[in-house]
Design a protein around this motif. Structure first.
Motif, PDB file in Angstrom:
ATOM      1  N   VAL A 106      -3.321   9.336   8.309  1.00  0.00           N
ATOM      2  CA  VAL A 106      -2.770   7.998   7.930  1.00  0.00           C
ATOM      3  C   VAL A 106      -1.346   8.129   7.695  1.00  0.00           C
ATOM      4  O   VAL A 106      -0.464   7.376   8.094  1.00  0.00           O
ATOM      5  CB  VAL A 106      -3.685   7.288   6.897  1.00  0.00           C
ATOM      6  CG1 VAL A 106      -2.841   5.986   6.333  1.00  0.00           C
ATOM      7  CG2 VAL A 106      -5.086   7.109   7.216  1.00  0.00           C
ATOM      8  N   ILE A 107      -0.891   8.906   7.140  1.00  0.00           N
ATOM      9  CA  ILE A 107       0.570   9.267   6.806  1.00  0.00           C
ATOM     10  C   ILE A 107       1.100   9.591   8.193  1.00  0.00           C
ATOM     11  O   ILE A 107       2.413   8.926   8.168  1.00  0.00           O
ATOM     12  CB  ILE A 107       0.771  10.429   5.606  1.00  0.00           C
ATOM     13  CG1 ILE A 107       0.179   9.785   4.257  1.00  0.00           C
ATOM     14  CG2 ILE A 107       2.173  10.627   5.775  1.00  0.00           C
ATOM     15  CD1 ILE A 107       0.111  11.146   3.387  1.00  0.00           C
ATOM     16  N   VAL A 145       5.995  13.958   1.087  1.00  0.00           N
ATOM     17  CA  VAL A 145       6.146  12.693   2.146  1.00  0.00           C
ATOM     18  C   VAL A 145       5.666  11.513   1.167  1.00  0.00           C
ATOM     19  O   VAL A 145       4.607  11.552   0.457  1.00  0.00           O
ATOM     20  CB  VAL A 145       5.457  13.021   3.355  1.00  0.00           C
ATOM     21  CG1 VAL A 145       3.965  13.370   2.938  1.00  0.00           C
ATOM     22  CG2 VAL A 145       5.491  11.929   4.313  1.00  0.00           C
ATOM     23  N   ILE A 146       6.085  10.519   1.677  1.00  0.00           N
ATOM     24  CA  ILE A 146       5.360   8.928   1.106  1.00  0.00           C
ATOM     25  C   ILE A 146       5.587   7.951   2.217  1.00  0.00           C
ATOM     26  O   ILE A 146       6.597   7.855   3.055  1.00  0.00           O
ATOM     27  CB  ILE A 146       6.377   8.519  -0.219  1.00  0.00           C
ATOM     28  CG1 ILE A 146       5.559   7.181  -0.925  1.00  0.00           C
ATOM     29  CG2 ILE A 146       7.662   8.494   0.100  1.00  0.00           C
ATOM     30  CD1 ILE A 146       6.250   6.976  -2.225  1.00  0.00           C
ATOM     31  N   ASP A 150       0.760  -1.125   0.159  1.00  0.00           N
ATOM     32  CA  ASP A 150       0.113   0.071  -0.094  1.00  0.00           C
ATOM     33  C   ASP A 150       0.963   1.291  -0.050  1.00  0.00           C
ATOM     34  O   ASP A 150       1.827   1.300   0.603  1.00  0.00           O
ATOM     35  CB  ASP A 150      -1.008  -0.122   1.053  1.00  0.00           C
ATOM     36  CG  ASP A 150      -1.926  -1.211   1.333  1.00  0.00           C
ATOM     37  OD1 ASP A 150      -2.119  -1.426   0.295  1.00  0.00           O
ATOM     38  OD2 ASP A 150      -2.604  -1.241   2.258  1.00  0.00           O
ATOM     39  N   VAL A 151       0.597   2.181  -0.654  1.00  0.00           N
ATOM     40  CA  VAL A 151       1.316   3.424  -0.741  1.00  0.00           C
ATOM     41  C   VAL A 151       0.454   4.779  -0.483  1.00  0.00           C
ATOM     42  O   VAL A 151      -0.674   4.735  -0.862  1.00  0.00           O
ATOM     43  CB  VAL A 151       1.962   3.811  -2.323  1.00  0.00           C
ATOM     44  CG1 VAL A 151       2.566   4.927  -2.256  1.00  0.00           C
ATOM     45  CG2 VAL A 151       2.610   2.494  -2.570  1.00  0.00           C
ATOM     46  N   ALA A 152       0.783   5.528   0.388  1.00  0.00           N
ATOM     47  CA  ALA A 152       0.143   6.802   0.796  1.00  0.00           C
ATOM     48  C   ALA A 152       0.993   7.706   0.505  1.00  0.00           C
ATOM     49  O   ALA A 152       2.446   8.010   0.793  1.00  0.00           O
ATOM     50  CB  ALA A 152       0.084   6.899   2.376  1.00  0.00           C
ATOM     51  N   VAL A 153       0.710   8.928  -0.328  1.00  0.00           N
ATOM     52  CA  VAL A 153       1.525   9.824  -0.717  1.00  0.00           C
ATOM     53  C   VAL A 153       0.932  11.148  -0.457  1.00  0.00           C
ATOM     54  O   VAL A 153      -0.538  11.546  -0.437  1.00  0.00           O
ATOM     55  CB  VAL A 153       1.752   9.695  -2.389  1.00  0.00           C
ATOM     56  CG1 VAL A 153       2.505   8.522  -2.573  1.00  0.00           C
ATOM     57  CG2 VAL A 153       0.252   9.834  -3.206  1.00  0.00           C
ATOM     58  N   ASP A 154       1.728  12.247  -0.245  1.00  0.00           N
ATOM     59  CA  ASP A 154       1.600  13.616  -0.420  1.00  0.00           C
ATOM     60  C   ASP A 154       2.689  14.249  -1.102  1.00  0.00           C
ATOM     61  O   ASP A 154       3.597  14.720  -0.506  1.00  0.00           O
ATOM     62  CB  ASP A 154       1.236  14.274   0.961  1.00  0.00           C
ATOM     63  CG  ASP A 154       0.328  15.595   0.906  1.00  0.00           C
ATOM     64  OD1 ASP A 154       0.480  16.082  -0.187  1.00  0.00           O
ATOM     65  OD2 ASP A 154      -0.340  15.780   1.746  1.00  0.00           O
TER      66      ASP A 154
END
Length: 329
Positions: free
Chosen positions: A221-222, A108-109, A86-90
């Motif tokens: 979440v990040i 950020v990732i 799973d990937v969370a990105v901003d």
């Protein structure tokens, strides 16, 4: 067949992703064009992400594919080989901060094993409290701000007057700010970008003890991923903006009253986070230019080992532009 899990090599690959996004966004610092800054960060992040050896799916991104020409929820990223994650990105957390030349903008990732990141659905906002490792057991999002200040102060061996709390500067926080101040806390207001202060709350020497208030659910979440790596913690509750949004959450099986802890937001044990400063803030220095190129300041974290690396890198921008086809100055 057993799925491959992320290994320690992934963490150092991720910093290349956030460095690229930060340098692309930094071209727009102070120019008043937040959309241009955001798009530059997204384009740079996507270009480098596709070279990382992984089979990633964006769980926390910029929305649905038809609503955002960005890194959208459900987009497949990575080389197509390696661990499923799973990937969370901003790509640019703090678009307005960048446009106005203000502190705390970062790229950020975060990665975790496939299926271990919380998907917030229609929940745009969440109420949250983030703290460092010494105060995890002290916070209670169902308690009053006064009680949380008292408990955090006791856990940190401080008086309430020595507790520094970061809060987003919003009208919805007027009562919260007043109560925190009445409890004795020093309130530090920020315009945008609550991921960096959440991480800063768990890092020594940042001047941040606690992040408090209502902010973006994706950012929550990040933040949880980062705090899982550095030993801090977060509590949150989904914050529907109206009855219609509340009904949509309930229909999706999400309970707005449920208290979400760090491992509810990111349940994986192999979590990796990288962040690079765009503008200087409490956590990271911003991109700095010189005659030869640019210097970036990044933090790279891994949950399983608890390793936190601070990486300062100098980039020869002409060579980098020739290699990637992107502009960095």
């Amino acid at each position: 067949m057993e799925r491959p899990v992320p290994d320690r090599n992934v963490a150092l690959e991720l910093v290349r992703v956030t460095e690229a996004a930060a340098m692309a966004a930094a071209r727009w610092i102070g120019r008043g064009e937040k959309e241009s800054a955001d798009q530059a960060a997204v384009d740079a992040m996507r270009a480098v992400l596709d070279t990382v050896q992984m089979r990633g799916v964006v769980v926390i991104g910029e929305g649905e594919k038809d609503k955002a020409p960005m890194l959208y929820n459900g987009e497949e990223v990575g080389s197509g080989e390696g661990p499923e994650v799973d990937v969370a990105v901003d790509p640019l957390e703090g678009t307005r901060l960048t446009a106005l030349g203000q502190p705390n903008a970062i790229a950020v990732i975060a990665l975790a094993e496939r299926g271990t990141m919380f998907f917030p659905g229609a929940a745009v906002y969440m109420e949250k409290i983030a703290v460092g490792p010494r105060a995890i057991g002290a916070i209670d999002i169902t308690a009053t701000p006064t009680e949380n200040v008292r408990r955090v102060a006791e856990a940190l061996g401080k008086t309430p007057r020595e507790v520094d709390v970061v809060v987003l500067e919003r009208e919805r926080h007027d009562a919260l700010i007043a109560e925190l101040r009445a409890a004795g806390a020093r309130v530090r207001l920020i315009r945008d970008g609550d991921v960096a202060p959440a991480i800063a709350a768990a890092r020594p020497g940042t001047g941040v003890d606690m992040l408090y208030g209502i902010g973006g659910t994706p950012e929550g979440v990040i933040s949880a991923a980062a705090l899982k790596c550095v030993g801090g913690g977060i509590q949150g509750r989904l914050w529907p903006r109206d009855d219609e949004e509340r009904a949509r959450l309930v229909d999706a099986g999400l309970d707005p009253e449920r208290v979400l802890h760090t491992s509810d937001l990111v349940s994986g044990e192999d979590v990796f986070v990288a962040a690079t400063g765009v503008t200087t803030g409490a956590l990271l220095l911003g991109v700095a230019y010189d005659a030869e190129g640019a210097t970036t300041d990044s933090i790279v974290m891994r949950s399983r080992s608890g390793t936190v690396r601070r990486i300062t890198a100098h980039h020869a921008l002409e060579k980098l532009s020739a290699l990637t086809g992107l502009e960095y100055r």
